[in-house]
Write an enzyme that holds these catalytic residues in place. Structure first.
Site, PDB file in Angstrom:
ATOM      1  N   ASP A 258     -60.472  29.824 -42.177  1.00 14.95           N
ATOM      2  CA  ASP A 258     -60.275  28.270 -41.019  1.00 14.95           C
ATOM      3  C   ASP A 258     -59.213  28.138 -40.859  1.00 14.95           C
ATOM      4  O   ASP A 258     -58.426  28.254 -41.849  1.00 14.95           O
ATOM      5  CB  ASP A 258     -61.456  27.351 -41.820  1.00 14.95           C
ATOM      6  CG  ASP A 258     -61.335  26.070 -40.776  1.00 14.95           C
ATOM      7  OD1 ASP A 258     -61.000  26.164 -39.766  1.00 14.95           O
ATOM      8  OD2 ASP A 258     -62.957  25.225 -40.488  1.00 14.95           O
TER       9      ASP A 258
HETATM   10  C1  BGC Z   1     -61.814  23.572 -38.161  1.00 14.56           C
HETATM   11  C2  BGC Z   1     -63.006  25.293 -37.035  1.00 14.56           C
HETATM   12  C3  BGC Z   1     -62.023  25.598 -36.014  1.00 14.56           C
HETATM   13  C4  BGC Z   1     -60.791  25.858 -36.217  1.00 14.56           C
HETATM   14  C5  BGC Z   1     -59.529  25.972 -34.941  1.00 14.56           C
HETATM   15  C6  BGC Z   1     -60.450  24.213 -38.108  1.00 14.56           C
HETATM   16  O1  BGC Z   1     -60.082  22.859 -38.286  1.00 14.56           O
HETATM   17  O2  BGC Z   1     -62.746  23.809 -38.614  1.00 14.56           O
HETATM   18  O3  BGC Z   1     -64.392  24.791 -37.370  1.00 14.56           O
HETATM   19  O4  BGC Z   1     -62.594  26.467 -35.231  1.00 14.56           O
HETATM   20  O5  BGC Z   1     -59.529  24.478 -36.835  1.00 14.56           O
HETATM   21  O6  BGC Z   1     -59.347  25.059 -33.902  1.00 14.56           O
END
Ligand code: BGC
Length: 720
Positions: A258
């Site tokens: 993530d």
């Molecule tokens: C989120 C993800 C997301 C990523 C990119 C993170 O903060 O938890 O679900 O895909 O950001 O935007």
């Protein structure tokens, strides 16, 4: 412009190195081998970390493109580059699909596929390679800010819906990315919380959706979660990633972190993180992704012999494998965005997603007999696409409930609107607005109240609240003084229909009895207002079913009843999931807690009757359940036939019943159909912690069949 190199032009030049060239009989793995042999360690490392907010590095010399990622999960985001700035030419707008929990409420896996197809097609048109979805974490508590992105409290329902979504995306030649692996069930302290649960709960509740994504849908990529699991960060969790995902399940794809979820270079190297993603905000407009945990340090570690290059090669191999699989070295499928077909899919899903919870003979409203309608509540005019965190979408348009109702009724009915409450951080009940709304309610034949929840106060990340990333809801009582408002409106006009937007359950105690009808609309996407109006006025017969239990009050739900949410602040935010396997309806059944509305529940404008059921053993240990369902009402409609397995003679602790099969059937008035549901071995198994394997207990099993977890009028038995 698409942020990749001009690969096809380079291809001719590259046949000598044999790399991305497509015409030889070489197997993909051989092509990957020869490509890896060409790469320097610096180039390999460029591939395993991000180069901008939404792209990992590429290797121009060898024609290896960047990997361009995009949220997800319910629309294609506009940004490619650094710091969330829209790329040139992509600041336009796309299809905004109903959110994940709405998709799950359809209980229609075919719609999961169509949902994925829209995303895949729009990703192609927008030059994206990976869609960062679906999000499939278990809905463990009604306050989780990201419940709206997720699917269900039930692992079986998740498993069935997720496969369609992923195949829909990947059949378009785009990679899906199932997230967030694993046990990412709250936003409060999401980067700190350290989750502990029994092995059985992990295997039976929290992992099956991911396993289905890997083994049934062959998902190309998976995102590690922010939180810790048993003391180690999920993105580089040896047990979750090495042992289970890549070991037991044989995952051949890419594990990406993530955004900013990597915390340790050696753990990321050794424990299976293939790509470190994130946004480097620390250096403003001059980001340096080389300083990432999987950045320049890795080059030094390999050069000094501290890390075997083979480990890095495995990461690169996985990335290249997915690039070949999605034809990133060749000609991509063409896509389209904002087509009428995509909008029609958004509408169809919304129509099947909206759940009718209560109906005291008021719905569907008859336009011939209604002269004036008071539409009350700020969600009647609010658009939701642009907020909620990373899932926010720049929608082409979004039909609000008020617009949907006005459009459907034309000028034959007088429709008047009052907001009744303000949406702002400080907002409490506003006496003037309440008075205005009550007055309007009193003057109308019927009131359609459209309230509930929002994502954030604006579309700025810093304003996220309620159904949003990075924050949980403080409780499940309607915000902005809506309870006071509803009471006043209901007093002024008994004929009121309450429509709720939101990602999960609401405490309805203050106003439920006085509501003649209650409709759960979730966040139903760009055609949500159209779908809602069609349902309210009977053009569409509702068929959505709750993918989670709606408790009467927050304290009834397991993680709150046992005090394990949000974890122990004084003990490293350790969250011990004390409820074990008793998540969602499993808990309410086991502990005899009456829910407000049970899992699997949803009303229709027609009635269905279940005939006798039979259960017959078939080849391979499968059990085939047959039951006849009849539409006994006056209009066509759809019913979701649900099959729950109960181990009647169990000697171990098991949930009283577990969903193990379902089928949505469409029936004309008076029509009946025999529905067949096949239950495989998994349907009867439990995870045996002693032997560390799945086991089937000998004895009698009862299959409970009905249309919700609390209404299973027919049963059939089988033995093992
Ligand atoms: C989120 C993800 C997301 C990523 C990119 C993170 O903060 O938890 O679900 O895909 O950001 O935007």
């Amino acid at each position: 412009m698409k942020n990749v190199f001009m690969v096809s032009a380079l291809c001719g030049l590259l046949t000598a190195c044999g790399a991305p060239e497509q015409h030889t009989a070489k197997s993909t793995e051989e092509k990957i081998d020869s490509l890896i042999s060409e790469l320097t360690i610096e180039e390999k490392v460029a591939l395993i970390h991000s180069e901008s907010s939404f792209a990992s590095g590429g290797v121009k010399r060898l024609g290896i493109p960047h990997w361009v990622m995009s949220d997800g999960p319910h629309g294609v985001r506009k940004e490619h580059g650094t710091d969330y700035v829209p790329d040139e030419g992509v600041a336009d707008s796309i299809t905004y699909l109903p959110v994940g929990v709405a998709l799950a409420s359809t209980w229609n896996p075919e719609l999961g596929y169509q949902y994925g197809e829209v995303l895949g097609s729009e990703a192609n048109a927008r030059g994206k390679d990976v869609i960062l979805g679906p999000g499939i974490n278990i809905i463990r508590t009604p306050v989780n800010g990201r419940n709206f992105e997720y699917l269900s409290e039930d692992p079986y329902l998740i498993s069935k819906m997720v496969v369609g979504y992923i195949k829909g995306v990947q059949d378009q030649g785009i990679s899906a990315c199932v997230k967030h692996f694993a046990a990412n069930n709250q936003e409060t302290q999401r980067t700190q919380v350290d989750v502990y649960m029994s092995e059985r709960a992990l295997r039976e509740i929290y992992l099956p959706g991911f396993k289905a994504a890997v083994q049934d849908a062959e998902v190309n990529t998976l995102m590690g979660a922010y939180n810790k699991f048993r003391g180690q960060y999920c993105t580089h969790n040896d047990y979750l990633v090495n042992t289970i995902l890549k070991g037991e399940w044989g995952f051949k794809g890419v594990v990406m972190s993530d955004w900013g979820a990597v915390h340790n270079t050696m753990e990321a190297i050794n424990n299976g993180t293939d790509v470190e993603m994130g946004t480097d905000l620390s250096l403003g407009s001059n980001p340096n992704y080389g300083k990432y945990f999987l950045g320049d340090t890795v080059v030094s570690l390999v050069n000094s012999g501290k890390v075997d290059v083979k480990i890095i090669d495995d990461k690169v191999r996985r990335i290249l494998r997915m690039m070949y699989k999605t034809n990133m070295f060749g000609k991509r499928q063409s896509g389209a965005f904002n087509t009428k077909e995509h909008q029609a899919t958004a509408l169809k899903i919304a129509e099947e997603a909206i759940v009718l919870l209560k109906n005291d003979n008021i719905l569907p409203l008859k336009r011939e007999s209604v002269k004036t309608i008071a539409v009350i509540g700020a969600n009647a005019t609010r658009k939701h696409a642009g907020a909620g965190g990373s899932s926010q979408v720049n929608a082409k348009y979004e039909v609000t409930p008020l617009e949907g109702i006005q459009k459907l009724l034309g000028d034959k009915v007088v429709v008047k609107y009052a907001a009744g409450y303000e949406i702002s951080k400080e907002a409490k009940a506003n006496p003037a607005l309440i008075q205005e709304a009550a007055k309007l309610a009193a003057s109308a034949d019927v009131v359609i109240y459209v309230g509930g929840w929002i994502h954030g106060f604006s579309d700025a990340w810093t304003d996220n609240a309620f159904d949003s990333e990075d924050t949980d809801k403080p409780n499940i009582i309607l915000p902005f003084g809506q309870e006071e408002l509803l009471k006043a409106v209901q007093k002024a006009n008994a004929k009121n229909v309450v429509v709720l937007y939101g990602g999960a359950a609401t405490d309805m105690n203050a106003w439920e009895k006085q509501a003649k009808a209650i409709v759960q609309a979730w966040y139903p996407g760009m055609e949500g207002g159209t779908a809602l109006a069609k349902i309210l006025f009977g053009e569409t017969n509702p068929s959505g079913k709750l993918p989670m239990t709606f408790p009467k009050k927050l304290e009834d739900s397991p993680a709150h009843a046992n005090g394990s949410y949000p974890g122990d602040k004084n003990n490293g935010w350790k969250a011990e999931y004390k409820e074990g396997i008793f998540v969602g309806y499993r808990y309410y059944d086991q502990n005899k807690v009456a829910p407000a509305y049970p899992f699997g529940y949803g009303l229709s404008y027609t009635t269905f009757e279940f005939g006798k059921a039979s259960a017959t053993k078939a080849d391979g240990g499968n059990v085939v359940v047959k039951v006849t369902v009849k539409n006994t009402g006056k209009v066509a409609g759809a019913e979701v036939v649900q099959a729950y397995v109960s181990a009647s003679e169990t000697k171990i602790e098991r949930a009283p019943k577990e969903l193990k099969g379902f089928k949505k059937v469409f029936l004309q008035a008076g029509e009946s159909k025999e529905v067949e549901i096949t239950l495989d071995q998994n349907a009867f198994q439990y995870y045996d912690e002693a032997t560390k394997s799945w086991a089937t207990e000998k004895g009698r099993y009862t299959i409970l069949i009905g249309n919700s977890s609390r209404n299973t009028p027919v049963t059939a038995d089988t033995n093992f």
